[in-house]
Design a protein around this motif. Structure first.
Motif, PDB file in Angstrom:
ATOM      1  N   LYS A   1       0.874  -1.345  -0.019  1.00  0.00           N
ATOM      2  CA  LYS A   1       0.119  -0.020   0.227  1.00  0.00           C
ATOM      3  C   LYS A   1       0.950   1.187   0.114  1.00  0.00           C
ATOM      4  O   LYS A   1       1.739   1.252   0.773  1.00  0.00           O
TER       5      LYS A   1
ATOM      6  N   GLY B   1      -7.836   8.009   5.946  1.00  0.00           N
ATOM      7  CA  GLY B   1      -6.891   7.286   6.049  1.00  0.00           C
ATOM      8  C   GLY B   1      -7.230   5.739   5.759  1.00  0.00           C
ATOM      9  O   GLY B   1      -6.375   5.130   6.276  1.00  0.00           O
TER      10      GLY B   1
ATOM     11  N   ASP C   1      -5.106   2.366   4.380  1.00  0.00           N
ATOM     12  CA  ASP C   1      -4.576   0.998   5.050  1.00  0.00           C
ATOM     13  C   ASP C   1      -5.376   0.130   5.337  1.00  0.00           C
ATOM     14  O   ASP C   1      -4.927  -1.138   5.197  1.00  0.00           O
TER      15      ASP C   1
ATOM     16  N   LYS D   1      -1.062   8.831  13.261  1.00  0.00           N
ATOM     17  CA  LYS D   1      -1.648   8.678  11.970  1.00  0.00           C
ATOM     18  C   LYS D   1      -0.853   7.780  10.991  1.00  0.00           C
ATOM     19  O   LYS D   1      -1.570   7.486   9.780  1.00  0.00           O
TER      20      LYS D   1
HETATM   21 MG    MG Z   1      -2.587   7.358   6.134  1.00  0.00          MG
END
Ligand code: MG
Ligand code: ADP
Ligand code: ASP
Length: 474
Positions: A8, A212, A215, A270
């Motif tokens: 990723k 986010g 992930d 994060k």
């Molecule tokens: Mg991220």
């Protein structure tokens, strides 16, 4: 072990043509080792934020503002794509696709501006453009460089419920879809490239997994295809002892347990999305966090059991923009059912609670600051007196070795003795110690804690070599 590796790449790892070329080199490196990469990509850096700004501008009726943002985004994507396939913007093979996507996006924004109401469903539709475009551009760029790549629309694989903005993935359906849309290509040795963050309901309505969320996609794909490893490529050398932007002396953590990493992610680090770890834990798949700007660095390995570490903590995280809600009831005095009634209010508003502390007459809770707070407070006032105060930060110190060690709390509070601490909790998991302070004190508190707890780092767990190198340079 499976030869499949999910790789990723976050926004900064695909931010422009140079970064995307670097990514292609990293993927090729895995192929050279006989592995079959399945690549999950984020939108190019900052694109998601800009798409959200365009959506909210249109939602306020600011049509010109919204279209100005998408005009800049259109140019950025055209220029990047054409540089990657070494063509001028006018005759670039990808430009038709990019123009068509932006034409229909602009159409949606114009409609939105005249209606003036942004729904979560339309927001997901708009924001998904970032990953839809980056994944197609990157697949094409890989092919141009001789990698046998194929683009897979993530919405065909990542099946979710209909909670727009934070949709819940449906594991069993995802596994089936991956078998259908990804595995046949991977088994033929081809590199599948798909966008992270986005999914769709069974009916095909576009959804997103939360900020986010790429992930999370990587972990879902890794779990779904039983990959041998999941690699999260980002812009730092791995999980660090704290956010290096706050504390420049932060060190790379070489190895960390799933449990510790999950706690850190949930409490604001994060570098990983909070839900990332779960699909990997279920299948015991190692997760690595690596730096796409420094691919030789060995990064952080997340494993089921972390080796012994002589320091109590592995890392310090901070969750900001929180609000403390104090519910004070002199009448009900913790009567039976009182806590249940309080939590029912949060449940009704689908508002997660991070930390709770109780006394005889009062309950303090912390939540993400959000626009529903006045409604939540109004409902709570049916039960008791309510006060709430924003701009708070939760500092969370994580480490498997705080279990049973004496004197750690005293050291923590000595390090931040000048700061006003509002709530304290030693997590139920026994691997975290958290407390709530004013957001303005957070950076200073983190640096003080870091100075105390990482003054003499265990070289088995932390990259002390990097520290020596940087002190030699300076
Ligand atoms: Mg991220
Ligand atoms: P990506 O776009 O690759 O997903 P993110 O910006 O989401 O990257 O996450 C990487 C950033 O996370 C780093 O640049 C760093 O500033 C921040 N960060 C916060 N806490 C940590 C930590 N404990 N270790 C490493 N990075 C951290
Ligand atoms: N592009 C999305 C975001 O910025 C998802 C991700 O990058 O993980 O939140």
């Amino acid at each position: 072990m499976s030869k499949l590796v999910v790789m990723k790449f976050g926004g900064t790892s695909v931010e422009d043509a140079t970064a995307i070329n670097r990514t292609a080199g990293i993927v090729q490196g895995r192929r050279d080792k006989g592995l079959t990469p399945i690549v999950v990509v984020s939108a190019m850096a900052k694109v998601t934020d800009q798409l959200l700004s365009a959506a909210s501008a249109a939602g306020r009726g600011d049509r010109m503002g919204a279209l100005a943002i998408t005009a800049r985004l259109r140019n950025r994507h055209l220029e990047t794509a054409c540089a990657l396939v070494a063509q001028a913007v006018g005759d670039c093979s990808l430009s038709k696709m990019i123009d068509a996507e932006f034409d229909s996006l602009d159409e949606i924004l114009r409609g939105l501006a005249s209606i003036g109401e942004l729904t979560p469903r339309i927001s997901d539709m708009i924001v998904s453009v970032g990953e839809r475009l980056s994944s197609r551009i990157i697949a094409e760029a890989f092919s141009h460089r001789g990698l046998d790549a194929v683009h897979v629309d993530a919405r065909k694989c990542i099946v979710t419920d209909g909670q727009h903005g934070k949709a819940i993935p449906q594991d069993a359906a995802i596994e089936l879809r991956l078998k259908e849309h990804v595995l046949p290509f991977a088994e033929a040795g081809r590199v599948c490239v798909m966008g992270g963050f986005i999914g769709a309901t069974e009916k095909g309505v576009t959804t997103t997994l939360g900020r986010g969320g790429s992930d999370f996609t990587a972990a879902l794909v890794g779990g779904g295809v039983d990959a041998g490893a999941i690699e999260i490529w980002t812009d730092v050398n791995g999980i660090m002892t704290t956010d290096p932007r706050v504390c420049p002396t932060a060190l790379r953590v070489k190895s960390i347990s799933f449990e510790e990493a999950a706690e850190l992610a949930y409490f604001g680090a994060k570098v990983l999305h909070p839900a990332t770890i779960l699909p990997a834990v279920k299948k015991n798949i190692p997760v690595l966090v690596l730096n796409s700007r420094n691919p030789e660095n060995e990064g952080t390995r997340i494993t089921s059991l972390a080796p012994y570490c002589r320091s109590p903590f592995k890392s310090i995280a901070a969750k900001r923009r929180l609000t403390i809600i104090d519910v004070v009831a002199s009448r009900m005095l913790m009567s039976h059912g009182y806590l249940k009634a309080i939590f029912e209010v949060f449940d009704k508003h689908k508002c997660p609670v991070d930390m709770v502390s109780t006394s005889e007459v009062s309950v303090s809770l912390t939540v993400d600051s959000n626009e529903k707070l006045p409604e939540i407070a109004a409902d709570l006032r049916q039960l008791a007196d309510v006060k709430y105060e924003g701009r708070k930060a939760l500092i969370c110190m994580v480490g498997g070795n705080i279990r049973g060690q004496n004197g750690i709390a005293a050291q923590v509070f000595q390090a931040i003795r000048h700061v006003n601490v509002r709530m304290i909790s030693q997590g139920a998991s026994e691997i975290n110690m958290s407390f709530m302070i004013d957001e303005d004190d957070a950076d200073e508190a983190i640096r003080s804690l870091h100075d105390v707890f990482f003054a003499d780092p265990d070289p088995e767990i932390f990259d002390v070599e990097a520290l020596k190198e940087s002190s030699l340079k300076s």
